[in-house]
Write a protein that holds these residues in place. Structure first.
Motif, PDB file in Angstrom:
ATOM      1  N   ASP A  93      40.132 -42.828  46.599  1.00 32.47           N
ATOM      2  CA  ASP A  93      38.694 -42.532  46.490  1.00 32.47           C
ATOM      3  C   ASP A  93      38.466 -41.066  46.142  1.00 32.47           C
ATOM      4  O   ASP A  93      37.332 -40.623  45.989  1.00 32.47           O
ATOM      5  CB  ASP A  93      37.929 -42.917  47.768  1.00 32.47           C
ATOM      6  CG  ASP A  93      38.422 -42.206  49.011  1.00 32.47           C
ATOM      7  OD1 ASP A  93      39.646 -42.003  49.140  1.00 32.47           O
ATOM      8  OD2 ASP A  93      37.588 -41.836  49.856  1.00 32.47           O
ATOM      9  N   HIS A  94      39.551 -40.290  46.011  1.00 33.21           N
ATOM     10  CA  HIS A  94      39.451 -38.872  45.650  1.00 33.21           C
ATOM     11  C   HIS A  94      40.124 -38.592  44.307  1.00 33.21           C
ATOM     12  O   HIS A  94      39.549 -37.934  43.450  1.00 33.21           O
ATOM     13  CB  HIS A  94      40.064 -38.008  46.763  1.00 33.21           C
ATOM     14  CG  HIS A  94      39.297 -38.111  48.047  1.00 33.21           C
ATOM     15  ND1 HIS A  94      38.455 -37.126  48.494  1.00 33.21           N
ATOM     16  CD2 HIS A  94      39.211 -39.125  48.949  1.00 33.21           C
ATOM     17  CE1 HIS A  94      37.885 -37.528  49.623  1.00 33.21           C
ATOM     18  NE2 HIS A  94      38.328 -38.732  49.925  1.00 33.21           N
ATOM     19  N   ASP A 200      38.583 -34.887  53.363  1.00 35.30           N
ATOM     20  CA  ASP A 200      38.686 -35.836  54.481  1.00 35.30           C
ATOM     21  C   ASP A 200      39.388 -35.212  55.688  1.00 35.30           C
ATOM     22  O   ASP A 200      40.011 -35.938  56.494  1.00 35.30           O
ATOM     23  CB  ASP A 200      39.442 -37.095  54.027  1.00 35.30           C
ATOM     24  CG  ASP A 200      38.593 -37.985  53.133  1.00 35.30           C
ATOM     25  OD1 ASP A 200      37.401 -37.675  52.943  1.00 35.30           O
ATOM     26  OD2 ASP A 200      39.121 -38.985  52.625  1.00 35.30           O
ATOM     27  N   HIS A 227      35.343 -36.276  55.788  1.00 34.59           N
ATOM     28  CA  HIS A 227      35.614 -37.719  55.750  1.00 34.59           C
ATOM     29  C   HIS A 227      34.337 -38.551  55.619  1.00 34.59           C
ATOM     30  O   HIS A 227      34.096 -39.470  56.393  1.00 34.59           O
ATOM     31  CB  HIS A 227      36.434 -38.154  56.985  1.00 34.59           C
ATOM     32  CG  HIS A 227      37.039 -39.520  56.814  1.00 34.59           C
ATOM     33  ND1 HIS A 227      36.950 -40.489  57.778  1.00 34.59           N
ATOM     34  CD2 HIS A 227      37.708 -40.072  55.772  1.00 34.59           C
ATOM     35  CE1 HIS A 227      37.552 -41.586  57.344  1.00 34.59           C
ATOM     36  NE2 HIS A 227      38.017 -41.356  56.135  1.00 34.59           N
ATOM     37  N   HIS A 228      33.539 -38.182  54.633  1.00 34.96           N
ATOM     38  CA  HIS A 228      32.348 -38.966  54.279  1.00 34.96           C
ATOM     39  C   HIS A 228      31.332 -39.053  55.419  1.00 34.96           C
ATOM     40  O   HIS A 228      30.463 -39.914  55.412  1.00 34.96           O
ATOM     41  CB  HIS A 228      32.751 -40.366  53.784  1.00 34.96           C
ATOM     42  CG  HIS A 228      33.867 -40.321  52.777  1.00 34.96           C
ATOM     43  ND1 HIS A 228      33.640 -40.124  51.433  1.00 34.96           N
ATOM     44  CD2 HIS A 228      35.222 -40.369  52.930  1.00 34.96           C
ATOM     45  CE1 HIS A 228      34.810 -40.097  50.804  1.00 34.96           C
ATOM     46  NE2 HIS A 228      35.777 -40.219  51.685  1.00 34.96           N
TER      47      HIS A 228
HETATM   48 FE   LIG Z   1      37.996 -40.288  51.374  1.00 34.75          FE
END
Ligand SMILES: [Fe+2]
Length: 297
Positions: A93-94, A200, A227-228
């Motif tokens: 996701d990064h 994160d 971390h979102h």
């Molecule tokens: Fe992430």
């Protein structure tokens, strides 16, 4: 009479000082624009793009492979040339979009990639993400783009008026939450603003940052919440540094802690983080799932 003239002079002079102080403040120039990109799939990609005052494009992370069309289009709109691409850690996701672009650039030019490479042993600690990371590194090893691998924090750099400092790198010693605890942490700034990207960062690496040599660099204007927005740095971390606004790269289901059962019924810790921010007194929040594309000058 003389007293009155003197008083008038003092008032005029102090007004002049105020005017010049004010104009000095307004002279502060933005050295770069930052965009927080909204997620294009219902998940938790982390994606930030910058354009320097000199027109250079910089990317921090970039999101999931499934978000590549959006980011490719965004970068194409800025000239299709990326001066510097920073990857915090090899979770997909990064690094996912860069991973796909390196396999098939479709005309995009990337001039430099910066990251902090995991050892083969660290990569093995999380599956299936380790397999994605291995493939990302294999692709990275085949391209002719210069790659900087930060082994120690403390490096500072400047791209036009975009200043950056690497505050955290890979932490091979953490075997719990290993990928997140090895997020590369970066602060960026110009004359007008500073932004801390925690990616994160987890509880353990957050503690390490807080007790490390660059603690004073952690304070900033804008803080990308780790971390979102949940299960990242501890309460103590956020309450020990100064910042005035939050960037939340958070999907709606994370922001609302709704994993299918309704508002705040999931097992995520987002509402704890939100409460800490309220307790600190933060009033400015840029939540990607609520705001969409956020532009900061
Ligand atoms: Fe992430």
């Amino acid at each position: 009479m003389l007293k009155k003239i003197m008083l008038a002079l003092v008032l005029l002079m102090s007004a002049g000082v105020m005017v010049s102080a004010k104009s000095n403040k307004s002279k502060k120039q933005s050295g770069f624009t930052m965009w927080q990109l909204p997620m294009q799939v219902g998940n938790i990609g982390n994606s930030y793009v910058f354009r320097t005052s000199g027109g250079k494009v910089i990317v921090f992370d970039g999101g999931w492979p499934a978000e590549q069309l959006y980011l490719r289009g965004f970068i194409a709109g800025l000239g299709n040339e990326v001066e510097a691409w920073f990857i915090s850690h090899p979770h997909d996701d990064h690094m996912g979009v860069l991973w796909q672009i390196l396999k098939d650039p479709q005309g995009m030019k990337i001039n430099h990639i910066y990251h902090s490479r995991f050892s083969p042993e660290l990569v093995e600690l999380e599956q299936p993400y380790g397999e994605y990371a291995k493939d990302f590194y294999a692709v990275l090893d085949t391209v002719s783009i210069p790659v900087t691998d930060f082994r120690e924090p403390g490096y500072t750099g400047k791209i036009d008026d975009f200043n950056f400092k690497i505050l955290g790198v890979v932490n091979e010693e953490f075997h719990t939450n290993p990928f997140n605890n090895s997020s590369m942490v970066m602060k960026v700034w110009d004359d007008k603003k500073s932004i801390l990207f925690l990616a994160d960062t987890g509880a353990e690496s957050g503690d390490k940052l807080l007790n490390g040599p660059y603690r004073d660099d952690l304070s900033c204007d804008y803080l990308q919440v780790a971390h979102h927005g949940q299960h990242g740095c501890k309460e103590d971390f956020y309450k020990s540094i100064d910042f005035r606004a939050c960037l939340w790269p958070s999907a709606y289901w994370i922001w609302t802690n709704d994993q299918g059962g309704g508002y705040n019924t999931g097992n995520l810790e987002t509402f704890e983080t939100r409460r800490w921010m309220d307790e600190i007194g933060i009033k400015e929040h840029h939540v990607s799932c609520l705001e969409g594309l956020f532009k900061l000058e």
